[in-house]
Write an enzyme that holds these catalytic residues in place. Sequence first.
Site, PDB file in Angstrom:
ATOM      1  N   ASN A   1       1.894  12.004   4.512  1.00 16.60           N
ATOM      2  CA  ASN A   1       1.729  10.627   4.054  1.00 16.60           C
ATOM      3  C   ASN A   1       1.220   9.832   5.243  1.00 16.60           C
ATOM      4  O   ASN A   1       1.970   9.523   6.165  1.00 16.60           O
ATOM      5  CB  ASN A   1       3.073  10.072   3.559  1.00 16.60           C
ATOM      6  CG  ASN A   1       2.991   8.604   3.191  1.00 16.60           C
ATOM      7  OD1 ASN A   1       1.905   8.020   3.157  1.00 16.60           O
ATOM      8  ND2 ASN A   1       4.135   7.998   2.914  1.00 16.60           N
ATOM      9  N   TRP A   2      -0.056   9.527   5.207  1.00 12.60           N
ATOM     10  CA  TRP A   2      -0.683   8.848   6.352  1.00 12.60           C
ATOM     11  C   TRP A   2      -0.292   7.375   6.440  1.00 12.60           C
ATOM     12  O   TRP A   2      -0.549   6.720   7.446  1.00 12.60           O
ATOM     13  CB  TRP A   2      -2.207   8.951   6.252  1.00 12.60           C
ATOM     14  CG  TRP A   2      -2.762  10.322   6.483  1.00 12.60           C
ATOM     15  CD1 TRP A   2      -2.083  11.508   6.491  1.00 12.60           C
ATOM     16  CD2 TRP A   2      -4.137  10.648   6.756  1.00 12.60           C
ATOM     17  NE1 TRP A   2      -2.945  12.539   6.749  1.00 12.60           N
ATOM     18  CE2 TRP A   2      -4.217  12.041   6.921  1.00 12.60           C
ATOM     19  CE3 TRP A   2      -5.303   9.888   6.871  1.00 12.60           C
ATOM     20  CZ2 TRP A   2      -5.422  12.697   7.194  1.00 12.60           C
ATOM     21  CZ3 TRP A   2      -6.512  10.537   7.140  1.00 12.60           C
ATOM     22  CH2 TRP A   2      -6.545  11.928   7.307  1.00 12.60           C
ATOM     23  N   LYS A   3       0.293   6.846   5.375  1.00 13.15           N
ATOM     24  CA  LYS A   3       0.639   5.418   5.306  1.00 13.15           C
ATOM     25  C   LYS A   3      -0.614   4.581   5.624  1.00 13.15           C
ATOM     26  O   LYS A   3      -1.717   5.026   5.319  1.00 13.15           O
ATOM     27  CB  LYS A   3       1.825   5.113   6.230  1.00 13.15           C
ATOM     28  CG  LYS A   3       3.003   6.084   5.933  1.00 13.15           C
ATOM     29  CD  LYS A   3       4.307   5.693   6.538  1.00 13.15           C
ATOM     30  CE  LYS A   3       5.363   6.720   6.123  1.00 13.15           C
ATOM     31  NZ  LYS A   3       6.702   6.386   6.618  1.00 13.15           N
TER      32      LYS A   3
ATOM     33  N   HIS B   1       7.560   5.132  -3.003  1.00 14.97           N
ATOM     34  CA  HIS B   1       7.997   5.310  -1.612  1.00 14.97           C
ATOM     35  C   HIS B   1       8.914   4.146  -1.238  1.00 14.97           C
ATOM     36  O   HIS B   1       8.706   3.017  -1.696  1.00 14.97           O
ATOM     37  CB  HIS B   1       6.784   5.359  -0.680  1.00 14.97           C
ATOM     38  CG  HIS B   1       7.137   5.799   0.707  1.00 14.97           C
ATOM     39  ND1 HIS B   1       7.695   4.933   1.609  1.00 14.97           N
ATOM     40  CD2 HIS B   1       7.044   6.996   1.313  1.00 14.97           C
ATOM     41  CE1 HIS B   1       7.928   5.606   2.740  1.00 14.97           C
ATOM     42  NE2 HIS B   1       7.543   6.853   2.589  1.00 14.97           N
TER      43      HIS B   1
ATOM     44  N   GLU C   1       9.047   2.344   1.254  1.00 16.85           N
ATOM     45  CA  GLU C   1       8.332   1.189   1.826  1.00 16.85           C
ATOM     46  C   GLU C   1       7.745   0.326   0.720  1.00 16.85           C
ATOM     47  O   GLU C   1       7.691  -0.902   0.830  1.00 16.85           O
ATOM     48  CB  GLU C   1       7.244   1.686   2.795  1.00 16.85           C
ATOM     49  CG  GLU C   1       7.871   2.206   4.089  1.00 16.85           C
ATOM     50  CD  GLU C   1       7.090   3.310   4.770  1.00 16.85           C
ATOM     51  OE1 GLU C   1       5.898   3.502   4.476  1.00 16.85           O
ATOM     52  OE2 GLU C   1       7.691   3.999   5.625  1.00 16.85           O
TER      53      GLU C   1
ATOM     54  N   GLU D   1      13.798  11.130   0.470  1.00 18.08           N
ATOM     55  CA  GLU D   1      13.586  10.569   1.802  1.00 18.08           C
ATOM     56  C   GLU D   1      14.678   9.544   2.120  1.00 18.08           C
ATOM     57  O   GLU D   1      14.586   8.379   1.699  1.00 18.08           O
ATOM     58  CB  GLU D   1      12.231   9.869   1.880  1.00 18.08           C
ATOM     59  CG  GLU D   1      11.055  10.780   1.619  1.00 18.08           C
ATOM     60  CD  GLU D   1       9.772  10.199   2.199  1.00 18.08           C
ATOM     61  OE1 GLU D   1       9.162  10.891   3.016  1.00 18.08           O
ATOM     62  OE2 GLU D   1       9.406   9.063   1.862  1.00 18.08           O
TER      63      GLU D   1
ATOM     64  N   GLY E   1      10.757   7.491  10.057  1.00 21.36           N
ATOM     65  CA  GLY E   1      10.154   6.877  11.241  1.00 21.36           C
ATOM     66  C   GLY E   1      11.138   6.602  12.362  1.00 21.36           C
ATOM     67  O   GLY E   1      10.821   5.871  13.309  1.00 21.36           O
TER      68      GLY E   1
ATOM     69  N   SER F   1      11.320  12.022   9.344  1.00 19.34           N
ATOM     70  CA  SER F   1      11.278  12.601  10.694  1.00 19.34           C
ATOM     71  C   SER F   1      11.169  14.130  10.701  1.00 19.34           C
ATOM     72  O   SER F   1      11.744  14.798  11.549  1.00 19.34           O
ATOM     73  CB  SER F   1      12.474  12.126  11.521  1.00 19.34           C
ATOM     74  OG  SER F   1      12.453  10.709  11.654  1.00 19.34           O
TER      75      SER F   1
ATOM     76  N   GLY G   1       5.496  11.902   7.532  1.00 20.08           N
ATOM     77  CA  GLY G   1       4.816  10.677   7.928  1.00 20.08           C
ATOM     78  C   GLY G   1       4.136  10.830   9.272  1.00 20.08           C
ATOM     79  O   GLY G   1       3.061  11.427   9.384  1.00 20.08           O
ATOM     80  N   GLY G   2       4.787  10.327  10.314  1.00 22.11           N
ATOM     81  CA  GLY G   2       4.208  10.297  11.653  1.00 22.11           C
ATOM     82  C   GLY G   2       3.548  11.593  12.113  1.00 22.11           C
ATOM     83  O   GLY G   2       2.427  11.584  12.634  1.00 22.11           O
TER      84      GLY G   2
HETATM   85  P1  13P Z   1       8.266   9.985   9.061  1.00 24.44           P
HETATM   86  O1  13P Z   1       7.937  11.472   8.958  1.00 24.44           O
HETATM   87  O2  13P Z   1       7.359   9.274   9.999  1.00 24.44           O
HETATM   88  O3  13P Z   1       9.718   9.782   9.321  1.00 24.44           O
HETATM   89  O4  13P Z   1       7.964   9.359   7.626  1.00 24.44           O
HETATM   90  C1  13P Z   1       8.488   9.939   6.495  1.00 24.44           C
HETATM   91  C2  13P Z   1       7.863   9.328   5.309  1.00 24.44           C
HETATM   92  O5  13P Z   1       8.117   8.172   4.990  1.00 24.44           O
HETATM   93  C3  13P Z   1       6.915  10.133   4.538  1.00 24.44           C
HETATM   94  O6  13P Z   1       6.644   9.547   3.310  1.00 24.44           O
END
Ligand code: 13P
Length: 247
Positions: free
Chosen positions: A9-11, A94, A96, A166, A172, A212, A233-234
């Site tokens: 997930n590149w956000k 998600h 967010e 999640e 994050g 994470s 994510g990251g």
């Molecule tokens: P991180 O891997 O950066 O913690 O993010 C997880 C995420 O929200 C994937 O959708």
Amino acid sequence: MRKKIIAGNWKMNKTPKEAVELINMLKTQVDSNIVDVIFCVPAIDIIPAVEALKGTKIAVGAQNVYFEESGAYTGETSPAMLKECGVEYVIIGHSERRQYFAETNETVNKKVKKVIEHGMTPIMCCGETLEQRELGVTIEFVRTQIKGGLAGVDGEDVKRMVIAYEPIWAIGTGKTATNDQAQEVCGAIRTVVSEIFGKEVANEVRIQYGGSVNGKNAAELFAKPDIDGGLVGGASLKAEFGEIVNY
Ligand code: 13P
């Protein structure tokens, strides 16, 4: 045996030009023969990403969609638009989006149905806050999210879906859920799916862990019986994503 599925997930990261650069770097490091691999890119990057991934088995996913077909919804993207551009998966709900864009179990449910109707695969997200975990209401809260998000969805469609667990406190933060914490909730998600849709559906639906995930913890997390891969994510924006996929 469920096939593992690992999605990045590149956000809100990478311009179209940067997206193509990252894809060209990652596609040489990622072995997509054994696991399903998806890059969930920003909407504006979808067309160049699909182009850059031609000839590979890596699929492109979107990070959101609207639940109406078309019309006066300024700023939104319709399911047909995503489908026509080559999108195969759509992240829905998600945390967010729930936090910053007022997504609810009801809008998640509408979006899940629309995405299925248009022949794409929803990656439906759920997960508790730190406060909920400390209060001991995690399972109850996640069960409610699953029931709400899947209300009225056909069991045959649920089989082909992806659910991503999640925990918000792990996103994050570098603070991954322990393997047992992640397994406990993913197992509970499979149980609630079984209660609603039956054992066969529960055995087929794929459940990811996200929060994470990195090159070091992926293998142990994905070895748990109810964890069928990860939503990353990251670490999906770096060469490390290759280590996660090739765990
Ligand atoms: P991180 O891997 O950066 O913690 O993010 C997880 C995420 O929200 C994937 O959708």
